[in-house]
Design a protein around this motif. Sequence first.
Motif, mmCIF file in Angstrom:
data_model
loop_
_atom_site.group_PDB
_atom_site.id
_atom_site.type_symbol
_atom_site.label_atom_id
_atom_site.label_comp_id
_atom_site.label_asym_id
_atom_site.label_seq_id
_atom_site.Cartn_x
_atom_site.Cartn_y
_atom_site.Cartn_z
ATOM 1 N N LEU A 177 0.827 -1.210 0.000
ATOM 2 C CA LEU A 177 0.000 0.000 0.000
ATOM 3 C C LEU A 177 0.862 1.262 0.000
ATOM 4 C CD1 LEU A 177 -2.873 -1.045 2.418
ATOM 5 C CD2 LEU A 177 -2.990 -0.762 -0.056
ATOM 6 N N SER A 178 1.997 1.202 0.681
ATOM 7 C CA SER A 178 2.913 2.352 0.692
ATOM 8 C C SER A 178 3.432 2.637 -0.716
ATOM 9 C CB SER A 178 4.088 2.060 1.631
ATOM 10 O OG SER A 178 5.056 3.086 1.552
ATOM 11 N N ILE A 179 3.784 1.592 -1.444
ATOM 12 C CA ILE A 179 4.255 1.757 -2.826
ATOM 13 C C ILE A 179 3.127 2.288 -3.719
ATOM 14 C CG2 ILE A 179 5.032 0.506 -4.887
ATOM 15 C CD1 ILE A 179 6.562 -1.376 -2.952
ATOM 16 N N ALA A 180 1.920 1.756 -3.528
ATOM 17 C CA ALA A 180 0.782 2.202 -4.329
ATOM 18 C C ALA A 180 0.543 3.696 -4.156
ATOM 19 C CB ALA A 180 -0.468 1.416 -3.944
ATOM 20 N N LYS A 181 0.642 4.167 -2.913
ATOM 21 C CA LYS A 181 0.434 5.611 -2.664
ATOM 22 C C LYS A 181 1.602 6.437 -3.195
ATOM 23 C CE LYS A 181 -0.607 4.829 1.715
ATOM 24 N NZ LYS A 181 -0.963 5.071 3.137
ATOM 25 N N GLU A 182 2.816 5.901 -3.043
ATOM 26 C CA GLU A 182 4.004 6.615 -3.500
ATOM 27 C C GLU A 182 3.979 6.838 -5.013
ATOM 28 O OE1 GLU A 182 8.821 5.766 -3.960
ATOM 29 O OE2 GLU A 182 7.672 4.657 -2.461
ATOM 30 N N CYS A 183 3.549 5.833 -5.757
ATOM 31 C CA CYS A 183 3.557 5.957 -7.221
ATOM 32 C C CYS A 183 2.206 6.421 -7.767
ATOM 33 C CB CYS A 183 3.974 4.640 -7.864
ATOM 34 S SG CYS A 183 2.775 3.321 -7.672
ATOM 35 N N GLU A 184 1.275 6.720 -6.852
ATOM 36 C CA GLU A 184 -0.050 7.248 -7.210
ATOM 37 C C GLU A 184 -0.848 6.275 -8.087
ATOM 38 O OE1 GLU A 184 0.805 11.114 -8.873
ATOM 39 O OE2 GLU A 184 0.795 12.053 -6.890
ATOM 40 N N ALA A 185 -0.769 4.993 -7.743
ATOM 41 C CA ALA A 185 -1.616 4.005 -8.412
ATOM 42 C C ALA A 185 -3.030 4.161 -7.885
ATOM 43 C CB ALA A 185 -1.102 2.596 -8.150
ATOM 44 N N ASP A 186 -4.027 4.178 -8.768
ATOM 45 C CA ASP A 186 -5.400 4.317 -8.288
ATOM 46 C C ASP A 186 -6.110 2.983 -8.159
ATOM 47 O OD1 ASP A 186 -5.385 4.084 -11.044
ATOM 48 O OD2 ASP A 186 -6.487 5.933 -11.418
ATOM 49 N N ALA A 193 -8.454 -6.251 1.268
ATOM 50 C CA ALA A 193 -9.517 -5.507 0.590
ATOM 51 C C ALA A 193 -9.996 -4.345 1.445
ATOM 52 C CB ALA A 193 -10.680 -6.436 0.260
ATOM 53 N N GLU A 194 -10.148 -4.588 2.744
ATOM 54 C CA GLU A 194 -10.565 -3.525 3.667
ATOM 55 C C GLU A 194 -9.546 -2.398 3.708
ATOM 56 O OE1 GLU A 194 -11.197 -5.277 7.456
ATOM 57 O OE2 GLU A 194 -13.029 -6.329 6.874
ATOM 58 N N ARG A 195 -8.264 -2.745 3.728
ATOM 59 C CA ARG A 195 -7.213 -1.723 3.769
ATOM 60 C C ARG A 195 -7.229 -0.887 2.488
ATOM 61 N NH1 ARG A 195 -2.636 -2.458 6.873
ATOM 62 N NH2 ARG A 195 -2.043 -0.443 5.952
ATOM 63 N N CYS A 196 -7.441 -1.543 1.351
ATOM 64 C CA CYS A 196 -7.519 -0.806 0.085
ATOM 65 C C CYS A 196 -8.693 0.170 0.104
ATOM 66 C CB CYS A 196 -7.658 -1.771 -1.089
ATOM 67 S SG CYS A 196 -6.167 -2.724 -1.460
ATOM 68 N N GLU A 197 -9.836 -0.329 0.583
ATOM 69 C CA GLU A 197 -11.026 0.521 0.669
ATOM 70 C C GLU A 197 -10.773 1.722 1.571
ATOM 71 O OE1 GLU A 197 -13.948 -3.374 0.102
ATOM 72 O OE2 GLU A 197 -13.885 -2.330 2.026
ATOM 73 N N ALA A 198 -10.097 1.488 2.702
ATOM 74 C CA ALA A 198 -9.808 2.569 3.659
ATOM 75 C C ALA A 198 -8.850 3.603 3.067
ATOM 76 C CB ALA A 198 -9.221 1.982 4.941
ATOM 77 N N GLU A 199 -7.941 3.141 2.186
ATOM 78 C CA GLU A 199 -6.961 4.050 1.590
ATOM 79 C C GLU A 199 -7.482 4.710 0.311
ATOM 80 O OE1 GLU A 199 -4.191 4.904 2.884
ATOM 81 O OE2 GLU A 199 -3.872 3.395 4.453
ATOM 82 N N GLY A 200 -8.702 4.358 -0.094
ATOM 83 C CA GLY A 200 -9.265 4.943 -1.302
ATOM 84 C C GLY A 200 -8.654 4.399 -2.579
ATOM 85 N N ILE A 201 -8.109 3.171 -2.503
ATOM 86 C CA ILE A 201 -7.514 2.526 -3.677
ATOM 87 C C ILE A 201 -8.480 1.449 -4.171
ATOM 88 C CG2 ILE A 201 -5.586 1.116 -4.510
ATOM 89 C CD1 ILE A 201 -3.855 2.438 -2.331
ATOM 90 N N ILE A 202 -8.745 1.413 -5.452
ATOM 91 C CA ILE A 202 -9.661 0.428 -6.018
ATOM 92 C C ILE A 202 -8.986 -0.942 -6.019
ATOM 93 C CG2 ILE A 202 -10.902 -0.301 -8.097
ATOM 94 C CD1 ILE A 202 -10.981 2.697 -8.900
#
Length: 451
Positions: A67-76, A92-101
């Motif tokens: 999730l840290s990498i996803a946010k760093e590289c702005e993956a949606d 899945a819950e963590r992705c939902e909480a971070e606003g990542i699909i």
Amino acid sequence: MIKKVLIANRGEIAARIIRTCKKLDIKTVAVFSEADQKAPYVAMADESFLLGPPRVNESYLNVDKILSIAKECEADAIHPGYGFLSESGRFAERCEAEGIILIGPKSEVMDMMGSKIAARKAMKKANIPIVPGTDDAVASTEAAIEIANEIGYPVMLKASAGGGGIGMQVVSSDEELIKAFESNKKRAQTFFGDGSMFLEKKIDDARHIEIQLLADHHGNVIHLFERECSIQRRNQKVIEEAPSPFISEATRNKMGEAAVDAAKALGYTNAGTIEFLVDEQENFYFLEMNTRIQVEHPVTEEITGLDIVQLQLQIANGDRLELNQEDVNIDGHAIEVRVYAEDPKTFFPSPGHITTFDIPNADYIRLETAVSDNYDVTPFYDPMISKIIVTGKNRIDAISNLKRTLVQCKVEGIKTNIPMLIKVVDHENFKSGNTTTAFVQEHYLPELHTN
């Protein structure tokens, strides 16, 4: 519109997802462990990031790092592929909480289907046939013996969590159950963090047939027909094909309708698969639901002409399915074989250095691979290194093409199961479509001991 996808996986499925993303002009992000730095999929992606050491808990199961990498590289969006975190409700819950699909169903549906006990209850409520067995976890060996005698031996002892045949065993007597219960319980606890066990009646001469589903966020659900997955070793699939050579058109329609009804009852979205056991009379019983893309999805793509990964991405983006059930048709026959780095006699993994990896090229061959020449297969991950998918205008044609392909394969430096695949494909029972889940035990293994 989804613009950048992080693939939280490795190997051939990561390469497969990247390929479709490129077709849709979606940027891709690969993640890799230290053992996978030179893997082909890493170079295919637009960006790539090191996760950590080879062990999965320090790399491909490291939710915080992913999730840290996803946010760093702005993956949606994140595509989890299969295995690893692909059926983790917590992820899945963590992705939902971070606003990542997350390209998959909602976390609550994933959680429900991730527990085989909860899934059985949900299917029973939706009036889907289930195998006779326990509705709750079995607390002790003594309780298991009492229930097994009520159901009648042989029974299947199963772990509620996980998959891949782990924590699963056929038992035929009280003595076997006493030996199997605690050992499988401990194994399930170790692998999945959940030692819950349950029992099901063993269906004799059963076939393993599954229905591929697609469901959007607007209430539209369709199926893409069935896949025959009965050729297995250690309760894990080795050869899959579509359509099944066994079931009738009437049963095909009934199974498809049952799977669609189940998905609607669950409020399911994205791609998923409902697996059934089918007896000799074509009665079918719910086995489990996989809330992800399947290893064997290419055979469905080959007979329907659809790109399931593309449809997954479009559904996750909020698009409506543009297909109605009547728009989906079967054209020809497809068979997939899983190529494992393993001893074809013992099925033990065979990691090592691949010096030559040469698979024939033809218009009827589709290769999905994680390796190449001069590639090191490590002992850290599942030993599947490639999938070979062949097509034909009918099943006889597909089998002929598959045999021709397999005998021309040249993989050197490690042992593979290709010799086993050739023997299975060349067997009269396989050619005639007489393929139950007991095929390997009844036909392949006895032949090894007599030669």
